[in-house]
Write a protein that holds these residues in place. Structure first.
Motif, PDB file in Angstrom:
ATOM      1  N   ARG A   1     -31.796  -2.854 -26.480  1.00  0.00           N
ATOM      2  CA  ARG A   1     -31.624  -4.087 -25.702  1.00  0.00           C
ATOM      3  C   ARG A   1     -31.420  -5.300 -26.597  1.00  0.00           C
ATOM      4  O   ARG A   1     -30.966  -6.339 -26.146  1.00  0.00           O
TER       5      ARG A   1
ATOM      6  N   LYS B   1     -23.428  -3.945 -27.717  1.00  0.00           N
ATOM      7  CA  LYS B   1     -23.888  -2.583 -27.445  1.00  0.00           C
ATOM      8  C   LYS B   1     -22.757  -1.557 -27.513  1.00  0.00           C
ATOM      9  O   LYS B   1     -22.953  -0.447 -27.992  1.00  0.00           O
ATOM     10  N   THR B   2     -21.578  -1.923 -27.068  1.00  0.00           N
ATOM     11  CA  THR B   2     -20.453  -0.986 -27.135  1.00  0.00           C
ATOM     12  C   THR B   2     -20.176  -0.615 -28.583  1.00  0.00           C
ATOM     13  O   THR B   2     -20.032   0.573 -28.915  1.00  0.00           O
TER      14      THR B   2
ATOM     15  N   TYR C   1     -32.816  -5.799 -19.543  1.00  0.00           N
ATOM     16  CA  TYR C   1     -32.119  -4.551 -19.830  1.00  0.00           C
ATOM     17  C   TYR C   1     -30.841  -4.509 -18.995  1.00  0.00           C
ATOM     18  O   TYR C   1     -30.853  -4.901 -17.834  1.00  0.00           O
ATOM     19  N   PRO C   2     -29.743  -4.012 -19.582  1.00  0.00           N
ATOM     20  CA  PRO C   2     -28.543  -3.831 -18.759  1.00  0.00           C
ATOM     21  C   PRO C   2     -28.774  -2.719 -17.737  1.00  0.00           C
ATOM     22  O   PRO C   2     -29.577  -1.817 -17.970  1.00  0.00           O
ATOM     23  N   SER C   3     -28.068  -2.784 -16.634  1.00  0.00           N
ATOM     24  CA  SER C   3     -28.176  -1.733 -15.625  1.00  0.00           C
ATOM     25  C   SER C   3     -27.637  -0.418 -16.204  1.00  0.00           C
ATOM     26  O   SER C   3     -26.869  -0.415 -17.179  1.00  0.00           O
ATOM     27  N   ARG C   4     -28.006   0.673 -15.594  1.00  0.00           N
ATOM     28  CA  ARG C   4     -27.487   1.980 -16.018  1.00  0.00           C
ATOM     29  C   ARG C   4     -25.970   2.023 -15.864  1.00  0.00           C
ATOM     30  O   ARG C   4     -25.286   2.614 -16.696  1.00  0.00           O
ATOM     31  N   GLU C   5     -25.469   1.384 -14.826  1.00  0.00           N
ATOM     32  CA  GLU C   5     -24.017   1.367 -14.610  1.00  0.00           C
ATOM     33  C   GLU C   5     -23.322   0.621 -15.752  1.00  0.00           C
ATOM     34  O   GLU C   5     -22.301   1.069 -16.271  1.00  0.00           O
ATOM     35  N   ARG C   6     -23.896  -0.512 -16.145  1.00  0.00           N
ATOM     36  CA  ARG C   6     -23.303  -1.287 -17.253  1.00  0.00           C
ATOM     37  C   ARG C   6     -23.416  -0.526 -18.566  1.00  0.00           C
ATOM     38  O   ARG C   6     -22.474  -0.487 -19.350  1.00  0.00           O
ATOM     39  N   LEU C   7     -24.569   0.098 -18.810  1.00  0.00           N
ATOM     40  CA  LEU C   7     -24.726   0.909 -20.016  1.00  0.00           C
ATOM     41  C   LEU C   7     -23.729   2.063 -20.032  1.00  0.00           C
ATOM     42  O   LEU C   7     -23.120   2.351 -21.066  1.00  0.00           O
TER      43      LEU C   7
ATOM     44  N   MET D   1     -20.437   0.770 -21.152  1.00  0.00           N
ATOM     45  CA  MET D   1     -20.428   0.465 -22.588  1.00  0.00           C
ATOM     46  C   MET D   1     -20.358   1.751 -23.419  1.00  0.00           C
ATOM     47  O   MET D   1     -19.623   1.811 -24.409  1.00  0.00           O
TER      48      MET D   1
END
Length: 112
Positions: free
Chosen positions: A14, A19-20, A73-79, A82
């Motif tokens: 985080r 992150k990508t 924390y980014p959402s699981r969808e956003r993660l 990425m």
């Protein structure tokens, strides 16, 4: 490139600014057959109520309330987006009801 059999990071993702790019680097340095485990949590053996209480107190070590000291924390969808954008073709998340979140992936020999 293709150097490490295991990459383990607990609690750092985080804080990664890009992150990508970070997921891309983790994938790049994984050896074919290597495994990455990235995420964090309090462990599934802890009762959920204890975990919720512990999360409220995360910032108390620095004199701040847990809510004030936490980076979202980014959402699981956003993660997932990425990680996909980083070139990782297959990855998994721990189940939604797990008290924490872990991302796992490996590099297959043909992907090297």
């Amino acid at each position: 490139d293709n150097e490490f059999d295991l990459i383990f990071s607990r609690g750092s993702y985080r804080f990664w600014k890009n992150k990508t790019k970070a997921f891309s680097e983790v994938y790049r340095v994984l050896r074919p057959g290597g495994f990455a485990l990235i995420g964090g949590g309090f462990g599934r053996i802890n009762p959920k109520e204890d975990v919720k209480e512990a999360r409220k107190n995360l910032g108390n070590f620095r004199g701040k309330s847990g809510a004030d000291s936490r980076i979202p924390y980014p959402s699981r969808e956003r993660l997932a987006q990425m990680i996909s954008d980083a070139g990782v073709k297959e990855f998994d998340f721990t189940p939604e009801d797990y008290p924490g979140m872990w991302i796992t992936f490996s590099k297959k020999a043909r992907e090297a």
